[in-house]
Motif scaffolding. Structure first.
Motif, PDB file in Angstrom:
ATOM      1  N   GLN A   1     -11.588 -11.589 -24.113  1.00 34.05           N
ATOM      2  CA  GLN A   1     -11.084 -12.949 -24.250  1.00 34.05           C
ATOM      3  C   GLN A   1     -11.772 -13.623 -25.435  1.00 34.05           C
ATOM      4  O   GLN A   1     -13.008 -13.732 -25.471  1.00 34.05           O
ATOM      5  CB  GLN A   1     -11.323 -13.750 -22.979  1.00 34.05           C
TER       6      GLN A   1
ATOM      7  N   ASP B   1     -11.948 -16.718 -26.411  1.00 31.18           N
ATOM      8  CA  ASP B   1     -12.600 -18.015 -26.212  1.00 31.18           C
ATOM      9  C   ASP B   1     -14.050 -17.859 -25.783  1.00 31.18           C
ATOM     10  O   ASP B   1     -14.869 -18.752 -26.007  1.00 31.18           O
ATOM     11  CB  ASP B   1     -11.821 -18.860 -25.193  1.00 31.18           C
TER      12      ASP B   1
ATOM     13  N   THR C   1      -0.535 -15.563 -24.574  1.00 32.15           N
ATOM     14  CA  THR C   1      -1.592 -15.015 -25.425  1.00 32.15           C
ATOM     15  C   THR C   1      -2.297 -16.163 -26.145  1.00 32.15           C
ATOM     16  O   THR C   1      -1.910 -17.323 -26.043  1.00 32.15           O
ATOM     17  CB  THR C   1      -1.036 -14.042 -26.485  1.00 32.15           C
ATOM     18  N   TRP C   2      -3.317 -15.800 -26.911  1.00 40.09           N
ATOM     19  CA  TRP C   2      -4.062 -16.769 -27.718  1.00 40.09           C
ATOM     20  C   TRP C   2      -3.536 -16.818 -29.154  1.00 40.09           C
ATOM     21  O   TRP C   2      -4.163 -17.427 -30.031  1.00 40.09           O
ATOM     22  CB  TRP C   2      -5.539 -16.398 -27.731  1.00 40.09           C
TER      23      TRP C   2
ATOM     24  N   THR D   1      -2.887 -20.515 -30.592  1.00 32.46           N
ATOM     25  CA  THR D   1      -3.953 -21.512 -30.546  1.00 32.46           C
ATOM     26  C   THR D   1      -5.229 -21.045 -31.224  1.00 32.46           C
ATOM     27  O   THR D   1      -5.956 -21.844 -31.806  1.00 32.46           O
ATOM     28  CB  THR D   1      -4.287 -21.886 -29.090  1.00 32.46           C
ATOM     29  N   MET D   2      -5.513 -19.745 -31.152  1.00 32.95           N
ATOM     30  CA  MET D   2      -6.717 -19.206 -31.772  1.00 32.95           C
ATOM     31  C   MET D   2      -6.387 -18.123 -32.796  1.00 32.95           C
ATOM     32  O   MET D   2      -7.279 -17.460 -33.304  1.00 32.95           O
ATOM     33  CB  MET D   2      -7.657 -18.631 -30.700  1.00 32.95           C
TER      34      MET D   2
ATOM     35  N   ASP E   1      -5.206 -15.378 -32.292  1.00 34.47           N
ATOM     36  CA  ASP E   1      -5.731 -14.152 -31.703  1.00 34.47           C
ATOM     37  C   ASP E   1      -4.685 -13.610 -30.730  1.00 34.47           C
ATOM     38  O   ASP E   1      -4.249 -14.332 -29.833  1.00 34.47           O
ATOM     39  CB  ASP E   1      -7.032 -14.466 -30.957  1.00 34.47           C
TER      40      ASP E   1
ATOM     41  N   ASN F   1      -3.960 -14.025 -22.648  1.00 33.30           N
ATOM     42  CA  ASN F   1      -4.844 -14.942 -21.938  1.00 33.30           C
ATOM     43  C   ASN F   1      -4.816 -14.575 -20.449  1.00 33.30           C
ATOM     44  O   ASN F   1      -4.143 -13.615 -20.059  1.00 33.30           O
ATOM     45  CB  ASN F   1      -4.436 -16.394 -22.208  1.00 33.30           C
TER      46      ASN F   1
ATOM     47  N   ALA G   1      -1.836 -21.807 -24.353  1.00 34.47           N
ATOM     48  CA  ALA G   1      -3.207 -21.479 -23.934  1.00 34.47           C
ATOM     49  C   ALA G   1      -4.179 -22.328 -24.726  1.00 34.47           C
ATOM     50  O   ALA G   1      -4.001 -22.559 -25.915  1.00 34.47           O
ATOM     51  CB  ALA G   1      -3.485 -20.001 -24.172  1.00 34.47           C
ATOM     52  N   LYS G   2      -5.205 -22.802 -24.063  1.00 36.81           N
ATOM     53  CA  LYS G   2      -6.249 -23.566 -24.731  1.00 36.81           C
ATOM     54  C   LYS G   2      -7.596 -22.927 -24.427  1.00 36.81           C
ATOM     55  O   LYS G   2      -7.811 -22.363 -23.375  1.00 36.81           O
ATOM     56  CB  LYS G   2      -6.260 -25.016 -24.245  1.00 36.81           C
ATOM     57  N   ALA G   3      -8.473 -23.019 -25.414  1.00 39.82           N
ATOM     58  CA  ALA G   3      -9.791 -22.441 -25.220  1.00 39.82           C
ATOM     59  C   ALA G   3     -10.417 -23.013 -23.962  1.00 39.82           C
ATOM     60  O   ALA G   3     -10.419 -24.216 -23.726  1.00 39.82           O
ATOM     61  CB  ALA G   3     -10.674 -22.762 -26.415  1.00 39.82           C
TER      62      ALA G   3
END
Length: 319
Positions: free
Chosen positions: A62, A64, A270-271, A274-275, A277, A281, A315-317
């Motif tokens: 993960q 985050d 998935t990330w 937001t990231m 990545d 998630n 998705a958020k960290a």
């Protein structure tokens, strides 16, 4: 679910290379070692085993928290299977950065008394012969990620063509070795790929074209590996379908408005949006676990009768 005991395995970290965030993350999607065996009070003839093989998805990485976690689809699937088989134990072999070639030859992660992840799996099958109930695998995304341009993320089509030849060859060798080492009663299942490249759609017109082109590429790869798994006697976990990879109907994505459903789904599971990545998630891992459960015995599907909802916010960290 009990906490796995990590075996004394050493991860070899390759030098980092400057690749676009999404491509870099997808490289991880396929990596985070962890030969782990879940604790269980059971012993003797009632003990059975689930062996999970793969990349960082199997290991539960993960971004985050920047480490492997137990939200992995393999851990969630294990929890479902264990409800009907209390004596089931989990041999967790997933490795960050693993490709179809390194899974066979080794060199990415180190396993005690084994030259590769495949060798470790084969030896586990031999050690527990007659007591292994399930083997699952996800592998291959890193093969394609190696074809991404370091600066733009564009895929080198010649490289992709070579990867398209190598993946079936290595995967055939892997499935053959697993079947030969196992016994007739084992349930084998392999996953298709979801498509994190769809997240590029949010970046503008040129990136939207790249995202649209990726659909055909991933669909073709999934068709090939599905045929290979089926020919080897493996059930096919339709992760691509569970992630709505081919659905271009309009959907609403918070912060972006109307987008294709496959883009909205990849952002929610998935990330990637937001990231930057591509790792799944926690909800994405739950959806993956259900895709595997859907092709395994009825008892494993109980927790997935009502499929996890994929609609909602990104998705958020820390979520």
């Amino acid at each position: 679910m009990s906490t796995p005991q990590r075996l004394n395995r050493v991860r070899r970290v390759a030098p980092a290379r400057a690749i676009p965030p999404l491509a870099a993350a997808l490289t991880a999607v396929l990596g985070a070692p962890g030969a782990a065996v879940a604790d269980s009070p059971s012993s003797g003839k009632d003990t059975t085993y689930y062996i999970s093989i793969g990349d960082s998805l199997a290991a539960g990485y993960q971004p985050d928290v920047n480490k492997d976690t137990h939200v992995a689809y393999t851990d969630q699937l294990y929890a479902q299977l264990k409800q009907r088989q209390p004596g089931l134990r989990h041999i967790r072999l997933g490795c960050d950065g693993e490709t179809t070639a390194s899974l066979v030859k080794g060199g990415t992660c180190h396993y005690p008394n084994a030259r590769s992840q495949l060798d470790a799996a084969v030896k586990a099958l031999a050690k527990h012969r007659g007591h292994v109930s399930y083997v699952t695998i996800d592998i291959g995304a890193n093969d394609i990620l190696a074809c991404a341009d370091d600066k733009t993320g564009a895929l080198d089509q010649n490289c992709v063509k070579r990867a398209g030849q190598a993946i079936p060859k290595n995967l055939a060798r892997t499935t053959q070795a697993l079947r030969q080492a196992g016994t007739p009663g084992i349930q084998y299942a392999g996953a298709t790929y979801y498509n994190p490249f769809l997240a590029q759609w949010l970046r503008g017109a040129a990136e939207q074209q790249a995202a649209e082109r990726s659909v055909g590429l991933v669909k073709s790869a999934n068709a090939a590996i599905s045929q290979l798994y089926a020919a080897a006697g493996f059930k096919v976990a339709d992760v691509a379908g569970a992630f709505a990879s081919d659905d271009i109907n309009p959907d609403s994505l918070p912060g972006y408005g109307e987008v294709p459903a496959n883009v909205a789904t990849i952002c929610r599971l998935t990330w990637a949006c937001t990231m930057q990545d591509p790792h799944a998630n926690p909800l994405g891992h739950k959806v993956m676990a259900c895709a595997f459960a859907a092709v395994l015995p009825q008892g494993a599907r109980d927790a997935c009768v009502n499929r996890p909802k994929t609609r909602g916010s990104l998705a958020k960290a820390g979520s």
